[in-house]
Design a protein around this motif. Structure first.
Motif, PDB file in Angstrom:
ATOM      1  N   LEU A  11       0.832  -1.198   0.000  1.00 53.17           N
ATOM      2  CA  LEU A  11       0.000   0.000   0.000  1.00 53.17           C
ATOM      3  C   LEU A  11       0.875   1.260   0.000  1.00 53.17           C
ATOM      4  CD1 LEU A  11      -2.795   1.291   0.103  1.00 53.17           C
ATOM      5  CD2 LEU A  11      -2.684   1.131   2.602  1.00 53.17           C
ATOM      6  N   ALA A  12       1.920   1.275   0.803  1.00 57.89           N
ATOM      7  CA  ALA A  12       2.832   2.427   0.850  1.00 57.89           C
ATOM      8  C   ALA A  12       3.515   2.622  -0.503  1.00 57.89           C
ATOM      9  CB  ALA A  12       3.868   2.232   1.951  1.00 57.89           C
ATOM     10  N   ALA A  14       2.372   1.712  -3.439  1.00 58.84           N
ATOM     11  CA  ALA A  14       1.359   2.181  -4.392  1.00 58.84           C
ATOM     12  C   ALA A  14       1.084   3.670  -4.201  1.00 58.84           C
ATOM     13  CB  ALA A  14       0.077   1.376  -4.233  1.00 58.84           C
ATOM     14  N   VAL A  15       1.024   4.128  -2.952  1.00 57.46           N
ATOM     15  CA  VAL A  15       0.797   5.551  -2.675  1.00 57.46           C
ATOM     16  C   VAL A  15       1.967   6.380  -3.193  1.00 57.46           C
ATOM     17  CG1 VAL A  15       0.626   7.267  -0.822  1.00 57.46           C
ATOM     18  CG2 VAL A  15      -0.767   5.190  -0.728  1.00 57.46           C
ATOM     19  N   VAL A  16       3.192   5.942  -2.918  1.00 58.95           N
ATOM     20  CA  VAL A  16       4.376   6.680  -3.377  1.00 58.95           C
ATOM     21  C   VAL A  16       4.408   6.738  -4.901  1.00 58.95           C
ATOM     22  CG1 VAL A  16       6.899   6.623  -3.505  1.00 58.95           C
ATOM     23  CG2 VAL A  16       5.761   6.288  -1.317  1.00 58.95           C
ATOM     24  N   GLY A  18       1.926   6.309  -6.990  1.00 63.60           N
ATOM     25  CA  GLY A  18       0.747   7.016  -7.488  1.00 63.60           C
ATOM     26  C   GLY A  18       0.864   8.523  -7.378  1.00 63.60           C
ATOM     27  N   THR A  19       1.530   8.998  -6.357  1.00 61.70           N
ATOM     28  CA  THR A  19       1.638  10.447  -6.179  1.00 61.70           C
ATOM     29  C   THR A  19       2.820  11.042  -6.922  1.00 61.70           C
ATOM     30  OG1 THR A  19       2.881  10.158  -4.126  1.00 61.70           O
ATOM     31  CG2 THR A  19       0.488  10.442  -3.939  1.00 61.70           C
TER      32      THR A  19
END
Length: 155
Positions: A11-12, A14-16, A18-19
């Motif tokens: 999840l971390a 994917a967030v990194v 994605g942003t």
């Protein structure tokens, strides 16, 4: 417990990704060259450089004054030929100097018999020295902007 840790890491990640992914595929606007003025900078057409080139037209667009800064970085005087609709006009620029057409007591070049109302781009040729002529679209403005009002051709 391992599944939760693995899910947290995924999840971390994917967030990194994605942003930050947008900057990986989009060009940075600050790296794209452009003319930050009313006129345009003309690509090299010999030894002379043409900067902030524009036309200021009368109300019906039949007459327009050409304004630009022409820079000569060479050791000898050079002539720039500016051509519009079959009419070519010369601009002589001394060595290591510049000419600001329409400013600093240098008269703009007047072109007549045009069909160039404000808002269009006028196909214009530029040639100096041994360089090949470059044809470039130069914007046509009118006297709406106060600092261009004095450059509208007098009928």
């Amino acid at each position: 417990v391992n599944t939760r840790r693995l899910a947290s890491v995924a999840l971390a990640a994917a967030v990194v990704l994605g942003t930050t992914g947008c900057s990986m595929i989009s060009p940075q606007a600050t790296t794209i060259p452009y003319s930050a003025a009313d006129g345009v900078n003309v690509p090299a057409s010999g030894p002379l450089k043409v900067r902030n080139a524009l036309f200021v037209a009368n109300e019906d667009g039949t007459t327009a004054n050409f304004l630009a800064a022409v820079v000569n970085d060479t050791d000898k005087a050079e002539t720039l030929l500016v051509g519009v609709d079959g009419t070519t006009k010369p601009i002589r620029v001394a060595a290591h100097s510049s000419v600001s057409l329409g400013y600093d007591k240098a008269e703009p070049l007047e072109f007549t018999g045009l069909d160039a109302p404000a808002g269009v781009d006028l196909s214009t040729s530029f040639q100096s020295g041994d360089g090949e002529a470059v044809v470039y679209d130069v914007p046509v403005l009118d006297g709406t902007l106060p600092y261009l009002a004095d450059f509208v051709p007098k009928d």
